[in-house]
Design a protein around this motif. Sequence first.
Motif: not given
Length: 91
Positions: A1-16, A54-60, A62-65, A69-71
């Motif tokens: 069972m994988k115990s890691y996750h790329n939080v960038m995937e969630d952020l990109v999906e949200e912005v998409y 995951k929450k910390l990575a997502k919060a970091n 969410l800064r404007r830059q 970059d995601i947009q």
Amino acid sequence: MKSYHNVMEDLVEEVYEKCAPLADCCTCERCHADTVAYALNQLPPQYAVTNAGKKLAKANNLRRQHMADIQAALARGFQVVSEFPRHAEDQ
């Protein structure tokens, strides 16, 4: 069972989800996946192991830059996928 996750995937999906209605391109399942994959390949991964991480990575990220970059990566993805759609390959 994988115990890691790329939080960038969630952020990109949200912005998409926010940007797709404004983009003048196909948003079928294949084009959606191609656009998100294109954007993710342009952005640094942000792996987390715990929910707190995951929450910390997502919060970091969410800064404007980071959001800019995601947009920008998604905008390039929309453009490339619009020019070279691959959804016809699925039919």
